[in-house]
Each structure stands twice: as structure tokens, then as C-alpha cells.
Design a protein around this motif. Structure first.
Motif, PDB file in Angstrom:
ATOM      1  N   MET B 462       0.864  -1.179   0.000  1.00  0.00           N
ATOM      2  CA  MET B 462       0.000   0.000   0.000  1.00  0.00           C
ATOM      3  C   MET B 462       0.898   1.226   0.000  1.00  0.00           C
ATOM      4  SD  MET B 462      -3.147   0.823   2.559  1.00  0.00           S
ATOM      5  CE  MET B 462      -4.351  -0.329   1.981  1.00  0.00           C
ATOM      6  N   ILE B 463       0.947   1.878  -1.145  1.00  0.00           N
ATOM      7  CA  ILE B 463       1.868   3.003  -1.274  1.00  0.00           C
ATOM      8  C   ILE B 463       1.073   4.289  -1.401  1.00  0.00           C
ATOM      9  CG2 ILE B 463       3.718   4.009  -2.663  1.00  0.00           C
ATOM     10  CD1 ILE B 463       4.421   1.087  -3.451  1.00  0.00           C
ATOM     11  N   VAL B 464       1.318   5.211  -0.473  1.00  0.00           N
ATOM     12  CA  VAL B 464       0.566   6.458  -0.436  1.00  0.00           C
ATOM     13  C   VAL B 464       1.310   7.518  -1.253  1.00  0.00           C
ATOM     14  CG1 VAL B 464      -0.366   8.233   1.078  1.00  0.00           C
ATOM     15  CG2 VAL B 464      -0.319   5.857   1.835  1.00  0.00           C
ATOM     16  N   LEU B 465       0.530   8.210  -2.097  1.00  0.00           N
ATOM     17  CA  LEU B 465       1.130   9.218  -2.973  1.00  0.00           C
ATOM     18  C   LEU B 465       0.568  10.588  -2.635  1.00  0.00           C
ATOM     19  CD1 LEU B 465       0.547   7.110  -6.180  1.00  0.00           C
ATOM     20  CD2 LEU B 465       2.686   7.288  -4.928  1.00  0.00           C
ATOM     21  N   ASP B 466       1.399  11.609  -2.702  1.00  0.00           N
ATOM     22  CA  ASP B 466       0.899  12.946  -2.390  1.00  0.00           C
ATOM     23  C   ASP B 466       0.967  13.842  -3.616  1.00  0.00           C
ATOM     24  OD1 ASP B 466       3.430  13.952  -2.713  1.00  0.00           O
ATOM     25  OD2 ASP B 466       3.849  14.140  -0.567  1.00  0.00           O
ATOM     26  N   GLU B 467       0.657  15.115  -3.408  1.00  0.00           N
ATOM     27  CA  GLU B 467       0.548  16.047  -4.536  1.00  0.00           C
ATOM     28  C   GLU B 467       1.851  16.194  -5.318  1.00  0.00           C
ATOM     29  OE1 GLU B 467      -0.319  19.903  -2.848  1.00  0.00           O
ATOM     30  OE2 GLU B 467       0.746  19.366  -1.021  1.00  0.00           O
ATOM     31  N   SER B 468       2.975  15.814  -4.725  1.00  0.00           N
ATOM     32  CA  SER B 468       4.242  15.964  -5.455  1.00  0.00           C
ATOM     33  C   SER B 468       4.548  14.742  -6.329  1.00  0.00           C
ATOM     34  CB  SER B 468       5.383  16.215  -4.476  1.00  0.00           C
ATOM     35  OG  SER B 468       5.611  15.062  -3.695  1.00  0.00           O
ATOM     36  N   ASP B 469       3.658  13.751  -6.310  1.00  0.00           N
ATOM     37  CA  ASP B 469       3.874  12.566  -7.154  1.00  0.00           C
ATOM     38  C   ASP B 469       3.136  12.717  -8.479  1.00  0.00           C
ATOM     39  OD1 ASP B 469       5.460  10.769  -5.490  1.00  0.00           O
ATOM     40  OD2 ASP B 469       3.712  10.780  -4.156  1.00  0.00           O
ATOM     41  N   CYS B 470       3.852  12.484  -9.551  1.00  0.00           N
ATOM     42  CA  CYS B 470       3.239  12.550 -10.883  1.00  0.00           C
ATOM     43  C   CYS B 470       2.664  11.172 -11.207  1.00  0.00           C
ATOM     44  CB  CYS B 470       4.285  12.951 -11.909  1.00  0.00           C
ATOM     45  SG  CYS B 470       3.753  12.681 -13.598  1.00  0.00           S
ATOM     46  N   MET B 471       1.397  11.135 -11.548  1.00  0.00           N
ATOM     47  CA  MET B 471       0.754   9.836 -11.747  1.00  0.00           C
ATOM     48  C   MET B 471       1.241   9.131 -13.021  1.00  0.00           C
ATOM     49  SD  MET B 471      -0.724   9.743  -9.004  1.00  0.00           S
ATOM     50  CE  MET B 471      -1.557   8.195  -9.085  1.00  0.00           C
ATOM     51  N   VAL B 472       1.642   9.906 -14.015  1.00  0.00           N
ATOM     52  CA  VAL B 472       2.198   9.284 -15.223  1.00  0.00           C
ATOM     53  C   VAL B 472       3.527   8.628 -14.862  1.00  0.00           C
ATOM     54  CG1 VAL B 472       2.792   9.632 -17.644  1.00  0.00           C
ATOM     55  CG2 VAL B 472       1.175  11.179 -16.533  1.00  0.00           C
ATOM     56  N   ASP B 473       4.279   9.320 -14.033  1.00  0.00           N
ATOM     57  CA  ASP B 473       5.575   8.793 -13.628  1.00  0.00           C
ATOM     58  C   ASP B 473       5.419   7.548 -12.740  1.00  0.00           C
ATOM     59  OD1 ASP B 473       8.402   9.171 -13.805  1.00  0.00           O
ATOM     60  OD2 ASP B 473       8.364   9.591 -11.656  1.00  0.00           O
ATOM     61  N   ILE B 474       4.356   7.545 -11.933  1.00  0.00           N
ATOM     62  CA  ILE B 474       4.099   6.369 -11.090  1.00  0.00           C
ATOM     63  C   ILE B 474       3.773   5.162 -11.981  1.00  0.00           C
ATOM     64  CG2 ILE B 474       2.427   5.365  -9.454  1.00  0.00           C
ATOM     65  CD1 ILE B 474       4.385   7.264  -8.102  1.00  0.00           C
ATOM     66  N   ALA B 475       2.913   5.403 -12.988  1.00  0.00           N
ATOM     67  CA  ALA B 475       2.592   4.315 -13.919  1.00  0.00           C
ATOM     68  C   ALA B 475       3.863   3.850 -14.619  1.00  0.00           C
ATOM     69  CB  ALA B 475       1.564   4.796 -14.947  1.00  0.00           C
ATOM     70  N   ARG B 476       4.704   4.780 -14.997  1.00  0.00           N
ATOM     71  CA  ARG B 476       5.966   4.443 -15.661  1.00  0.00           C
ATOM     72  C   ARG B 476       6.841   3.590 -14.731  1.00  0.00           C
ATOM     73  NH1 ARG B 476      10.807   5.249 -15.275  1.00  0.00           N
ATOM     74  NH2 ARG B 476      10.476   6.612 -13.495  1.00  0.00           N
ATOM     75  N   PHE B 477       6.883   3.988 -13.457  1.00  0.00           N
ATOM     76  CA  PHE B 477       7.701   3.237 -12.489  1.00  0.00           C
ATOM     77  C   PHE B 477       7.263   1.772 -12.416  1.00  0.00           C
ATOM     78  CE2 PHE B 477       7.853   1.403  -8.232  1.00  0.00           C
ATOM     79  CZ  PHE B 477       9.215   1.411  -7.989  1.00  0.00           C
ATOM     80  N   PHE B 478       5.953   1.553 -12.298  1.00  0.00           N
ATOM     81  CA  PHE B 478       5.480   0.168 -12.173  1.00  0.00           C
ATOM     82  C   PHE B 478       5.675  -0.620 -13.468  1.00  0.00           C
ATOM     83  CE2 PHE B 478       3.253   1.759  -8.363  1.00  0.00           C
ATOM     84  CZ  PHE B 478       3.698   0.793  -7.483  1.00  0.00           C
ATOM     85  N   LEU B 479       5.467   0.063 -14.599  1.00  0.00           N
ATOM     86  CA  LEU B 479       5.686  -0.617 -15.877  1.00  0.00           C
ATOM     87  C   LEU B 479       7.156  -1.004 -16.043  1.00  0.00           C
ATOM     88  CD1 LEU B 479       4.307  -1.414 -18.573  1.00  0.00           C
ATOM     89  CD2 LEU B 479       2.842  -0.470 -16.832  1.00  0.00           C
ATOM     90  N   THR B 497       4.264  -4.834 -22.906  1.00  0.00           N
ATOM     91  CA  THR B 497       4.610  -3.971 -21.770  1.00  0.00           C
ATOM     92  C   THR B 497       5.796  -3.086 -22.124  1.00  0.00           C
ATOM     93  OG1 THR B 497       5.994  -5.712 -20.816  1.00  0.00           O
ATOM     94  CG2 THR B 497       3.737  -5.545 -19.985  1.00  0.00           C
ATOM     95  N   LYS B 498       6.705  -3.597 -22.925  1.00  0.00           N
ATOM     96  CA  LYS B 498       7.871  -2.800 -23.341  1.00  0.00           C
ATOM     97  C   LYS B 498       7.420  -1.584 -24.151  1.00  0.00           C
ATOM     98  CE  LYS B 498      12.168  -1.901 -24.713  1.00  0.00           C
ATOM     99  NZ  LYS B 498      13.166  -1.378 -23.799  1.00  0.00           N
ATOM    100  N   ARG B 499       6.482  -1.819 -25.077  1.00  0.00           N
ATOM    101  CA  ARG B 499       5.998  -0.701 -25.904  1.00  0.00           C
ATOM    102  C   ARG B 499       5.225   0.295 -25.043  1.00  0.00           C
ATOM    103  NH1 ARG B 499       9.928  -1.548 -29.002  1.00  0.00           N
ATOM    104  NH2 ARG B 499       9.807  -3.485 -30.200  1.00  0.00           N
ATOM    105  N   MET B 500       4.494  -0.230 -24.071  1.00  0.00           N
ATOM    106  CA  MET B 500       3.750   0.639 -23.169  1.00  0.00           C
ATOM    107  C   MET B 500       4.727   1.523 -22.387  1.00  0.00           C
ATOM    108  SD  MET B 500       0.805  -0.931 -20.854  1.00  0.00           S
ATOM    109  CE  MET B 500      -0.818  -0.326 -21.136  1.00  0.00           C
TER     110      MET B 500
END
Lengths: 348, 628
Positions: B462-479, B497-500
Motif C-alpha cells: 500500500m503506497i501512499v502518494l501525495d501532490e508531489s507525485d506525478c501519476m504518469v511517472d508512477i505508472a511508468r515506475f510500475f511498468l 509492456t515494453k511498448r507501453m
């Protein structure tokens, strides 16, 4: 038997078979790249995906068994869209060199891209860039063309029993390789070429002395002459020359060959090849007819037998003859000539 | 080999010696006078605290105690206390005083003041253990008082290397009860009635799974414990294995009895050397006592457990890949033509359950299915352990009843957002899960509710994200993680997944194109519906959920070339405002000499030269450097 509906038509099929097997028997075409009925189900290429009524997820028909009342769509919009996307993904990471590729015309990726209208890979990202392994005498491996269907690895492991090749790395970097990536020549590969025969694309290709296109050759089915197993194979004939060999399905060989049958065909067109029997006269070999030769053999045998007795004669036969021929040969020696002096090269 | 009677005797005898530890279960601070003579120092030996040399701390305590001539003080290391954020953590009993961030040099002070003079060292108290001057018992600390511990029941109490302490707290009683008083069907029915669902992530009903394997006739069956915990930031299973290894062994033995298996394997990653070591000790002790091995407790039931170490591939947490790995092949998922409960390991009926699932089984057998079902929700009974991380004040390990809302976990237990920034989203389920925005904070945490809002329960990350986290970057991190960990077998996962990831990298680098969102959506559909195993089928979830709830952030990146959270370096510009006092600190700290300006005059950043390292921002004494 179970009742299933495929594309709106109801059929009765055997139970305990997969959807793919059912479709194959009913002549409903389903594309596959990684499927080979001689091997354990694998489910990697995902091209054979079909839609099942009541299920959101698509299922691979090669690994899903038929169930009574199942409703299958093999070519729904979703299925076709998915197949096209999978081919696009594969082709995006594949050299676009069909014009010069040796496999052209006999390539399943090419065929399916044509069928599903994939003209080029639309993802312009990273492409693999590995060096080609041409260390083996008889065939080459180009990892850049490999679609990682795993047929070569599985044939080598499950059918050939050599396990010379396997996968290395993970994900996008996955590659078929030999232990420690030392190259095929330094591996335990026995050059049977069964991986080459299984490869659906141009990643594994036989080294060719004469270039040919798949549509230029005539396939002549024959029995391999190297030993008594009786492997079935096709000679690939271009003009009046044998330019290659491919294994054929047959009871004795199950679509497999060994290095001799697969790659040892160049003697056929060789200038040194004996085409008629020779008889030595006055210290020199001269061409003769089969009738002459047989007469000579028979007379010599009779002469020796009369003079020195049957045990003065011995017969040695060859592994290149069939079992039946070998049987007849020992029968001839024992019953006709009357000696047990008969042996076979396989014992030496 | 011991008998059931002897097991009971060990329990009673050990319990007497553990009286101080049992004070951990009380809730009130005891009379200081009465508790002066006998004390227990309990040091957290969880993964986080253990890395701060708790063994040395224990030795230092013992040395000082000896120097001071104190005789009735015991020092003990136990499993994870949960509040990793403030480690190393130490508790003193019987008072229940909770010290945090204890350093080696603080130890003498605790001994001198607390133990000798009975004065609590207030400066070392956990922030939550003191409220308006009043010292709270550790169980009353906000972080703990909403928690309910079943899987972690013994963690932080017992000595993980002592089977007797486990036995004292009802350990192996469930196994004794099952194999001497219950039939296999009765055990299965009890687990079925409890509505226990798999804690590894998918939530398949455990009892039903066991029943399938039980009903399938075979000469050999297997039990596998999946301890290949791999989600980034997750350490629930690790904490259970390290803090209470016997609970897992007992759960596995119960499963073995229920389905008729005599062999169990724990597939554990080699990156957990501490857990492996403690498991080895636990298995050895259980075998010596006859609680594992041939004819357990003198009955006909035999069950053995062996360890199998994984080499660190995330995909080996997938059941079929795990079995391939145990069988000695490359860890790649295999198609489930047959069910694992019918044809699993070596083609035999096999039950694979997660560590936490097994740890839940003994209490269910002892306290009954109704008790378990009374905790949690109708959809999901019992509790769930979460590894709470990210931008939350109290990061650590929490166990809450199912149905607790996300808000309660993040704000009440977790203490809210770090630096009092604004909450943006919570990511559950690791790389297979999704991001949940603020509007769903009151969603109760159970299997059904989380999947309804586009995420999953998962194994408990369970990872909590705040206003300084970019959601596109979070998706990129998990991908990025998934691309690295895809086994490479099936096309949608390997290539898709590579192309994504390439598209997401492009967007965060400010090179996003108008068609990228459609591309992401179509790829997500193919990867989800077409992949071979669970890894691929859920790989797109971080992208799907962020596209659903935070589409505006994607659009800002693509169309305005702007990162609203100010996280994507390529889209940022560092700028010096007129607050600048001309101190020249920024110019001197700039590694590429991109800042010009005279002393006592406003400085300027050459954006062409700037490499966006942020050094100027850090050194500016007046906050004149901003990102925009």
C-alpha cells in the motif's frame, strides 16, 4: 462426446481435446506460431486466442479443453483485433527484410501478417540487435528474427533429448541461447537440425550452397537411405538438383531427422558419386552392367564354396540397408550358402 | 517424539516464564512501584530494525544491566513491531513503554534512568506514546489501537527461535486438535466456513481449494507455501516468517492433513536470508519435537517440510512458474490445462497458499469459523496485513480487519501524509494493482470493493502518494518493474509492456504524441485479455487506473508539455524569483555553471545549460529558486 458451438454452428466433438484440436479436425483455421502437436502445450504466442461466451478474457485455444455447451468465437472483432495487435508487436521487433530473407514464402509470421493485414510494425521503439551465430556447420541462428515461440528449445529438449539450447535473460531481453552464450559450435548440439525444421520464421536456417525460394522447389517424399530406421523426408529439388532436405511426418521418425539425413545430401549431385558398378579388369576399374556384376559375384561364390567349403565365405552388411534387406542377407548366407559367417557394420 | 499431554505441559511451563511478555497484550500502564523489580526489554527484530544491529543493542543492554547490578531484567529480541518508520523500536514491560529511534548511545540512559530510577526517558518516547504530557501504553498508541492481529499475533512477542514460546501461545494446539480429534473433512469444512480467502492477492477461497485437492485421488500430494514475496516495498510475508515461522509450518501441516499430503515445500526467495535462517531453525526444532516428520504426536499422520530457494525472479511468485522452478526448470508460467489442485507439482495434486494464508489457519482451527467470520466483512472475513509505505507518516506493517477504510489506514493508523502535504492517491496491490484517488478513500478494504474501483487487494502493498507525485511517472515506475520482471514467454507481456513503457517514457520526457493515449488503451486491452499468466494480465493495471482517474495529468504532459506535480524533470524549468538576495550560493553550487549574477543582485539560470539537478534549490537560503 461433447456439444460445442463454434462461430454459431453446433458440433459434436470428442471430450478431453483442446479447442484448437477440435477446430483443426473441423477445418476451422486458427493461427498458431508456438503450437506443435508433438510437444507439451505451451501457450506462448497467444495467436490462437478465441473468445468464449461469458468470459471477458480471451482464452488460448491450444491450452483450453472443450466443455459441453461451450460457445466459441474464433474470428470475432475482438479476437481479430487482438491477433493483429500481437502480430504488430512481433513485427515491430523483427527485421523488415522479407525481400532477402531465405524463409520468405515459407514463413508463418509473413503468412499471418498478410492474412491479418499487418503491413509493418507500427511501434517504432527499441529493436533487438544481436549478432548472428553461424558457428554451426549446417545452420545459422539469427536472434533478431526469433519470435521466441520456444519450439526449437522444446524440440531439442522433449523430442531430440539433447537440451543444447535454452532461454537466457528475461522479458524483452529474452533470447534463445546455448549455456553461457558460448555459441552453438561449443554446445552439446548434435546438429540434427530438428530445431531448424520447427522454426516458423527465419531465425534458424540451414546453410545453403544453392539459393532457392520456397516456391521454386519441388518436394519429393522419400525414405532416408542412411540407415535402417526408415525416416521419411522430402528432397527439395530445384531444376534437377537436390538443394535441401526437410523431415516429413512418418511413423518411424515423427517428423525428426538426424544430422546425416538432414544435412548429408550433397553426395547426390557430387561428381565423384558412383552411378554404375565397376569391375576391375587388367588392374583397372571399368564400368559394367548390374547383370555382369551379379553373374561375376555368383560365379565367384560358387567357385569358392566348391573349392574351400561354405565357411570360406563371409558376409558383411550395412546399416544403410533396411531391416528387411539385412534379414534377407543373413538368410541368404545361412540358408543358401550355408555359413554363419555374417555380420553387420553397426556392430564394429 | 512428544505426546499431546507433553505438548500441553510445555505450554504451561513456558507460559509461566513469559508473564512479562504477556503484558504486551494488556492495555494499561501498570503501577510503577509494583513493577520495579522485574522487567523485560523487548527489542524489535523486524526487517527494518534488524538492519540497525539489534543484536549489538541487546549486548549493550546486557552489559549495562550487569554493570548496574540489576538482576531481574530480561532482554529479548522479537519479530516486527510494525512501526518501521520510527525504528529501532524498544518496549519496556510490564509498563508498556514504547521507545523509538533508539541509538546505541541511548541505551545506557534507558538503563540508568528507566531501569534504575524508574524514570521514563521522555525524549526517546515514540511520538504517539505521549499525549499532552500523559504517557500511553504501547497498545494505546494510535498506530496500534485500530489494528487487529491474527496473522501477526505472535510477531513482536515471542522469541522466533524458541518453539516453546510459540507453543506457549497456543502453538501447535490446532494441529494436535485436528489430527487427534477431527477428520480431514471437518478441517476442510471449518476452513471453508471461515470464508478464508487467499492472501497472496487473488483471494480464492482457501477451503474450496483444499477440498478440490482432497477429493482428487492420487498416490502423492503436495503442499507449497508461496514465500516468493516480490512486490516493491512489500514485506508482510517476510515479517511473518522472521517473527513467527512456526505459525506457517503449523498452517502447512494442517493443510497437509486436510488434503492428504505428506510433503510440503516453502518456496522462499534467497534475498530473505534472515527468514531462511529462522525457518531452518524452526523446521529443525519442530522435527526434533516430533511436530513435523513421521507419525506426528504419535498419530498416523506424517508431514515433512523442505525449503526451496528462489533466485529472485518476480514471476516465480506465480504458481505455475513457481512449480516449474521447484521442478528444476526455468521459472516460466505454464498453461493451466488442468487445475493445480489436480495436476500441480510433478503432475500431482498440489495446494499453493501464501504465507499469510497459512498463518491464519491455526487460529481458525482453534477459535472456530464463526469467530473468524465475525471479523471483517461478509465478502472477506478476517484481517489483512499491509505494508504501508510512500508519503505517509507512519510507514510500517499493519494488520487491520477487512472492511477498514483506506482513510482509517492512511490517516488514523498511518498518521496522515508526510510534511502535511495533500493526499493524491493510494496504490494497492503492487505492480498488479491500481491507483485509487481521494474520492474513494472511504472504500472499505476487501477483495470485492477494491476490484470494483479498478485496483486489487494484492498481497498487501500500500503506497501512499501525495501532490508531489506525478501519476504518469508512477505508472511508468510500475511498468518499468514489470518489463524487467516479465519472463519473456508470451508476446503481449514481453513485447506489449515494453511498448507501453516506451510510450510512458516518451510522455514523461515531454515527447508525448496525441495518439499515445489511444495506443496505451489498446495495448492495455491486449495485454490484459491476451497474456498467459497473472503477471501479464494485471501488468497494465497501473496504467488503466491512472488513465481513468488522472487523465488530465496525462493530457497536461502531452498537450501542454507540463507536469502538474512538478516531478518529471524533463518538463521542469528551474527559475530564480525576485526573492533572490544575490548571495551567490546557487552559482557556486551549480555543477555546470549555468547560473550567472553579481553579488547582491538577482541571479539568472541559463535554461539551455541547466541539467535540472536541483542543487541551487537546496542551497538557496531564502527559497528564491523554484521549479515551474
Amino acid at each position: 462426446m461433447v456439444r460445442i458451438t463454434i462461430n454459431g454452428v453446433e458440433y459434436q466433438v470428442e471430450d478431453d481435446i483442446t479447442i484448437l484440436e477440435a477446430c483443426n479436425r473441423l477445418d476451422i483455421p486458427i493461427p498458431t506460431l508456438c503450437h506443435d502437436e508433438r510437444l507439451n502445450p505451451y501457450g506462448a504466442c497467444r495467436l490462437c486466442l478465441v473468445e468464449l461466451k461469458g468470459k471477458n478474457k480471451l482464452e488460448a485455444s491450444c491450452t483450453t479443453k472443450v466443455r459441453d455447451g461451450m460457445e466459441v468465437e474464433t474470428h470475432s472483432d475482438k479476437v481479430v483485433r487482438t491477433r493483429r495487435e500481437i502480430l504488430d508487436l512481433l513485427f515491430s521487433n523483427h527485421p523488415e527484410d522479407c525481400l532477402t530473407c531465405e524463409k520468405s514464402g515459407d514463413c508463418k509470421l509473413q503468412d499471418y501478417c498478410y492474412e491479418y493485414g499487418v503491413e509493418k510494425g507500427s511501434y517504432l521503439g527499441e529493436k533487438r540487435d544481436y549478432s548472428i551465430d553461424d558457428s554451426n556447420h549446417f545452420y545459422t541462428y539469427d536472434p533478431n528474427k526469433c519470435i521466441l515461440c520456444g519450439k526449437c528449445v522444446r524440440v531439442c529438449d522433449q523430442l531430440q533429448g539433447t537440451s543444447a539450447i535454452g532461454f537466457e535473460n528475461r522479458g524483452f531481453k529474452t533470447k534463445v541461447s546455448t549455456p553461457f552464450d558460448m555459441g552453438l559450435a561449443k554446445s552439446t548440439c548434435v546438429s540434427c537440425g530438428n530445431c531448424v525444421a520447427a522454426c516458423p520464421v527465419g531465425a534458424l536456417l540451414p546453410k545453403r550452397k544453392i539459393r532457392y525460394r520456397a516456391w521454386e522447389v519441388k518436394k519429393v517424399k522419400t525414405t532416408c537411405s542412411y540407415c535402417g530406421v526408415g525416416c521419411q523426408m522430402y528432397l527439395l529439388v530445384k531444376g534437377n538438383q537436390v538443394v535441401g532436405v526437410e523431415p516429413a511426418e512418418g511413423k518411424p521418425n515423427n517428423g525428426l531427422l538426424c544430422v546425416k539425413g538432414r544435412f548429408g545430401y550433397s553426395f547426390i549431385n557430387h561428381t565423384d558419386r558412383l552411378k554404375t558398378p565397376l569391375i576391375k579388369r587388367n588392374g583397372k576399374f571399368e564400368e559394367a552392367s548390374w547383370e555382369e556384376v551379379y553373374d561375376l559375384i555368383v560365379s565367384k561364390i560358387k567357385e569358392s564354396k566348391a573349392k574351400y567349403g561354405p565357411n570360406s565365405l563371409a558376409g558383411l552388411t550395412s546399416a544403410r540397408c533396411t531391416n528387411e534387406e539385412n534379414y534377407l542377407f543373413q538368410k541368404m548366407f545361412r540358408a543358401l550358402i550355408g555359413t554363419n559367417n555374417v555380420d553387420h557394420c553397426a556392430r564394429l | 517424539m512428544i505426546t499431546v499431554e507433553e505438548l500441553k505441559k510445555i505450554r504451561e511451563n513456558t507460559l509461566k516464564k513469559m508473564d512479562l511478555k504477556l503484558h504486551k497484550l494488556q492495555e494499561e500502564i501498570l503501577d510503577k512501584e509494583g513493577a520495579l523489580n522485574k522487567k523485560l526489554i523487548l527489542i524489535c527484530g523486524g526487517p527494518g530494525c534488524h538492519s540497525s544491529n539489534v543484536e549489538e543493542m541487546k549486548a549493550r543492554f546486557e552489559k549495562r544491566i550487569l554493570e548496574k547490578g540489576l538482576i531481574h531484567v530480561e532482554v529479548s529480541i522479537a519479530g516486527c513491531f510494525g512501526l518501521c518508520e520510527s525504528g529501532p523500536n524498544i518496549e519496556v514491560y510490564p509498563e508498556g513503554i514504547f521507545y523509538s529511534r533508539v541509538k546505541m548511545d541511548d541505551i545506557d540512559e534507558i538503563v540508568d534512568k528507566h531501569l534504575c530510577e524508574n524514570v521514563v526517558v521522555e525524549r526517546l518516547l515514540n511520538e504517539g506514546a505521549i499525549e499532552s504530557g500523559k504517557i500511553k501504553h504501547v497498545s494505546q498508541v494510535n498506530f496500534y489501537n485500530k489494528q487487529k492481529k491474527i496473522a501477526l499475533r505472535n510477531c513482536g512477542i515471542i522469541d522466533y527461535n524458541d518453539i516453546k514460546e510459540y507453543i506457549a501461545l497456543d502453538g501447535y494446539q490446532a494441529l494436535a486438535k485436528a489430527i487427534t480429534e477431527m477428520t480431514q473433512e471437518e478441517v476442510i469444512n471449518m476452513v471453508k466456513d471461515s470464508n478464508l480467502r487467499g492472501r497472496g492477492g487473488a483471494g480464492f477461497p482457501t477451503g474450496r481449494k483444499w477440498e478440490t485437492a482432497f477429493k482428487y485421488d492420487a498416490d502423492q500430494k503436495y503442499v507449497i507455501c508461496n514465500a516468493d514475496e516480490g512486490d516493491p516495498g512489500a514485506f508482510m510475508d517476510r515479517s511473518i516468517l522472521e517473527g513467527d515461522p512456526h505459525s506457517v509450518l503449523e498452517g502447512m501441516a494442517l493443510c497437509g492433513y486436510a488434503i492428504g499430503a505428506e510433503q510440503g515445500y516453502i518456496y522462499i526467495r534467497a534475498e530473505y536470508p534472515v527468514a531462511v535462517e529462522r525457518l531452518k531453525i524452526a523446521i529443525k526444532q519442530a522435527k526434533e519435537m516430533g511436530l513435523l516428520g513421521r507419525n506426528i504426536l504419535g498419530t498416523d499422520f506424517s508431514f515433512d517440510i523442505e525449503l526451496r530457494l528462489g533466485a529472485g525472479a518476480f514471476v516465480c511468485g506465480e504458481g505455475t512458474a513457481l512449480m516449474e522452478s521447484i521442478e528444476g526448470r526455468r521459472g516460466m508460467p505454464r498453461p493451466k490445462v488442468e487445475r493445480t489442485a489436480h495436476k500441480g507439482l510433478w503432475g500431482k495434486p498440489t495446494i499453493i497458499n501464501n504465507v499469510e494464508t497459512f498463518a491464519n489457519v491455526p487460529p481458525i482451527l482453534l477459535k472456530g469459523a464463526d469467530w473468524f467470520r465475525s471479523i471483517g466483512t461478509e465478502d472477506s472475513s478476517g484481517t489483512k496485513v499491509f505494508a504501508l509505505g510512500g508519503k505517509v507518516k507512519n510507514t510500517g506493517l499493519v494488520e487491520v480487519p477487512m472492511g477498514t477504510t483506506l482513510r482509517e489506514i492512511i490517516f488514523d493508523i498511518g498518521g496522515g501524509i508526510e510534511k502535511d502535504r495533500k493526499f493524491k492517491a493510494v496504490q494497492t496491490g503492487g505492480p498488479s494493482g491500481g491507483c485509487i484517488p481521494e474520492e474513494y478513500l472511504d472504500t472499505p478494504v476487501d477483495f470485492g470493493s477494491l476490484s470494483k474501483i479498478g485496483s486489487i487487494m494484492g498481497s498487501g502493498g500500500m503506497i501512499v502518494l501525495d501532490e508531489s507525485d506525478c501519476m504518469v511517472d508512477i505508472a511508468r515506475f510500475f511498468l518499468d518493474f514489470t518489463v524487467d520482471e516479465s519472463c519473456g514467454k508470451c508476446v503481449p507481456c514481453r513485447e506489449g509492456t515494453k511498448r507501453m513503457l516506451e510510450i510512458l517514457e516518451r510522455i514523461t520526457a515531454g515527447e508525448g504524441r496525441a495518439e499515445d493515449l489511444d495506443r496505451l488503451e489498446s495495448l492495455a486491452e491486449i495485454i490484459t485479455s491476451g497474456s498467459l499468466c497473472g503477471l501479464g494480465q494485471t501488468a497494465a493495471n497501473p496504467v488503466i487506473s491512472t488513465l481513468k482517474y488522472f487523465r488530465d495529468e496525462y493530457e497536461a504532459h502531452i498537450y501542454d508539455k507540463r507536469c502538474p506535480a512538478g516531478a518529471c524533470q524533463a518538463l521542469l524549468e528551474f527559475y530564480i524569483t525576485d526573492k533572490c538576495i544575490g548571495c551567490t550560493k546557487c552559482a557556486r553550487s551549480c555543477p555546470v555553471s549555468a547560473i550567472r549574477g553579481k553579488v547582491k543582485e538577482r541571479h539568472v539560470i541559463d535554461t539551455e545549460k541547466c541539467i535540472k539537478c536541483g542543487a541551487c534549490m537546496e542551497v538557496c537560503p531564502v527559497g528564491a529558486v523554484i521549479k515551474r
